[in-house]
Design an enzyme around this catalytic site. Structure first.
Site, PDB file in Angstrom:
ATOM      1  N   HIS A 140       0.792  -1.232   0.000  1.00 37.70           N
ATOM      2  CA  HIS A 140       0.000   0.000   0.000  1.00 37.70           C
ATOM      3  C   HIS A 140       0.827   1.287   0.000  1.00 37.70           C
ATOM      4  O   HIS A 140       0.491   2.264   0.672  1.00 37.70           O
ATOM      5  CB  HIS A 140      -0.954   0.008   1.187  1.00 37.70           C
ATOM      6  CG  HIS A 140      -2.074  -0.987   1.087  1.00 37.70           C
ATOM      7  ND1 HIS A 140      -2.513  -1.498  -0.112  1.00 37.70           N
ATOM      8  CD2 HIS A 140      -2.861  -1.562   2.050  1.00 37.70           C
ATOM      9  CE1 HIS A 140      -3.520  -2.338   0.104  1.00 37.70           C
ATOM     10  NE2 HIS A 140      -3.741  -2.409   1.402  1.00 37.70           N
ATOM     11  N   HIS A 214      -9.849   2.181   0.399  1.00 35.96           N
ATOM     12  CA  HIS A 214      -9.757   1.109   1.396  1.00 35.96           C
ATOM     13  C   HIS A 214     -10.782   1.228   2.524  1.00 35.96           C
ATOM     14  O   HIS A 214     -10.451   0.969   3.685  1.00 35.96           O
ATOM     15  CB  HIS A 214      -8.344   1.080   1.977  1.00 35.96           C
ATOM     16  CG  HIS A 214      -7.888  -0.284   2.414  1.00 35.96           C
ATOM     17  ND1 HIS A 214      -8.427  -0.949   3.496  1.00 35.96           N
ATOM     18  CD2 HIS A 214      -6.941  -1.112   1.906  1.00 35.96           C
ATOM     19  CE1 HIS A 214      -7.819  -2.108   3.650  1.00 35.96           C
ATOM     20  NE2 HIS A 214      -6.915  -2.242   2.694  1.00 35.96           N
ATOM     21  N   ASP A 287      -8.736 -12.780   1.178  1.00 29.18           N
ATOM     22  CA  ASP A 287      -7.843 -11.638   1.003  1.00 29.18           C
ATOM     23  C   ASP A 287      -7.124 -11.842  -0.326  1.00 29.18           C
ATOM     24  O   ASP A 287      -5.909 -12.005  -0.377  1.00 29.18           O
ATOM     25  CB  ASP A 287      -6.851 -11.525   2.168  1.00 29.18           C
ATOM     26  CG  ASP A 287      -6.045 -10.228   2.128  1.00 29.18           C
ATOM     27  OD1 ASP A 287      -6.395  -9.336   1.324  1.00 29.18           O
ATOM     28  OD2 ASP A 287      -5.072 -10.109   2.895  1.00 29.18           O
ATOM     29  N   GLU A 353     -11.586  -3.545  -2.841  1.00 28.14           N
ATOM     30  CA  GLU A 353     -10.598  -2.600  -3.339  1.00 28.14           C
ATOM     31  C   GLU A 353     -10.400  -2.810  -4.835  1.00 28.14           C
ATOM     32  O   GLU A 353      -9.738  -3.751  -5.255  1.00 28.14           O
ATOM     33  CB  GLU A 353      -9.269  -2.797  -2.603  1.00 28.14           C
ATOM     34  CG  GLU A 353      -9.399  -2.763  -1.087  1.00 28.14           C
ATOM     35  CD  GLU A 353      -8.260  -3.515  -0.410  1.00 28.14           C
ATOM     36  OE1 GLU A 353      -7.083  -3.146  -0.640  1.00 28.14           O
ATOM     37  OE2 GLU A 353      -8.541  -4.486   0.321  1.00 28.14           O
TER      38      GLU A 353
END
Length: 392
Positions: A140, A214, A287, A353
């Site tokens: 990120h 996010h 994830d 996302e």
């Protein structure tokens, strides 16, 4: 009773519109009520002031966005009874975000959303080294990504328009990335109960770029507990499996058929999340990046749909991006106290996302994330909210 003046056709139209509003029970805000409001929201450790902007649409939906990290602090969305509830996780004050926003609550993510393996990539024969802030990998944008800078804000407030334009210039070498990068992110709250995010960027040197948003959503309300009962649809026949718990893709585009990754039909988050499956074990749940079924369409297409059976709230996600990371808050562990003193436990929120794929700079088979001088990076993502009657 006061007479309604005007021509017969005008009077009839006004009366019909008034009757429709009464039947629908819709709350219509005046132009003055929907204007963008601004207030101070504290300051960073170096004394930089932070502002909080409140956008309200004609139906009463409200988005609060601050200049620190471009963070969506609050998003109040109606349920089936038109009750407004905040549906994003976060903190009540700026101090919470400054002290511990390890989960990246509500933030703009950049320069590169998601992971880059070993914190390295090569571009034009030059190897660039980035911070390893997620085990052995880069995540990120690094130690001080776009989620930790103060953006310059310009409200755009016209008839039927409520937008907040945020600008930031990331200097050449910042967090190890090449090129002076000029970024604009525009949040727009529409009267169709959409939070639209338009991204744009230019560079003066070849670089890589992957911007995303996010927010952690809980359609039952930010303090309502876990999201295991939320029903999820993802418009994707394939996903990018990861090699291990470091969550770096192998490069394969794997079919979701016959796996717990198959959300081509609406499925409760909790239905398969605890199955014995290698991919679920690596991520402690979902994830992963899903490869969206784009079919060559250039504009925003449906990426995902989430429904909370309890409140009837529905969130649809549309995007121009090729992928979406579906994350189920697996690393929330009860150590964070958020809004209203709520302790955020595992799976209390989910993220969708929209993005290019993780580790694309090191994966030649993935869509390119290279941005060159003279080119303009653009992408659009829309979070659209509605409500349905609960099915008995």
């Amino acid at each position: 009773m006061r007479n309604i003046h005007g021509r017969p056709a005008q009077r009839a139209a006004m009366l019909m519109a008034f009757s429709i509003l009464l039947l629908c029970g819709t709350t219509i805000m005046t132009e003055a009520q929907t204007r963008i409001k601004k207030r101070p929201f504290g300051q960073t450790a170096d004394g930089t002031p932070v502002e909080l902007y409140t956008l309200t649409n004609a139906r009463g939906m409200e988005a609060q966005i601050m200049t620190y990290g471009g963070i969506v602090v609050s998003l109040k969305v109606p349920d089936r009874n038109r009750g407004l509830t905040d549906v994003v996780l976060g903190y009540d004050t700026l101090d919470g975000y400054l002290k511990d926003n390890g989960p990246y609550f509500g933030a703009i993510i950049g320069r590169y959303g998601n992971r880059i393996a070993k914190g390295k990539f090569s571009l034009n024969g030059v190897e660039y080294t980035l911070a390893k802030n997620n085990g052995e990998n880069h995540l990120h944008g690094g130690l001080k990504g776009f989620d930790k800078v103060v953006w310059k804000a310009t409200p755009v407030n016209g008839r039927g328009i409520r937008s907040l334009r945020l600008n930031y210039t990331s200097k050449d070498g910042e967090e190890g990335y090449p090129g002076n990068l000029s970024v604009t992110v525009t949040y727009t709250l529409t009267d169709n109960n959409e939070l639209r995010i338009d991204y744009a960027a230019t560079t003066d040197k070849d670089t890589v770029l992957n911007l995303t948003h996010h927010s952690y959503f809980n359609l039952a309300g930010a303090g309502a507990g876990d999201i295991l009962g939320h029903e999820v649809y993802i418009n994707a026949d394939r996903f990018t499996p990861v090699a291990d718990s470091g969550a770096i893709p192998t490069g394969e585009l794997r079919s979701v058929t016959g796996t717990p990754m198959d959300f081509t039909k609406p499925t409760a988050v909790g239905a398969r999340i605890n199955q014995t499956d290698e991919q679920l074990t690596f991520g402690r749940g979902y994830d992963h990046n899903w490869v969206l079924n784009k079919k060559g369409v250039r504009g925003p297409t449906l990426a995902a749909r989430v429904r909370d059976p309890k409140t009837g709230r529905v969130m649809e996600v549309y995007t121009t991006e090729p992928g979406v990371q579906f994350y189920t808050g697996n690393f929330l562990d009860g150590t964070i106290t958020g809004k209203g003193g709520m302790v955020y436990n595992q799976r209390y929120g989910l993220c969708l996302e929209t993005q290019h794929f993780p580790d694309s700079p090191n994966q030649p088979g993935f869509p390119s994330t290279v941005l060159k001088p003279g080119q303009k990076y653009t992408q659009t993502t829309i979070y659209r909210f509605s409500a349905r009657q609960v099915q008995r």
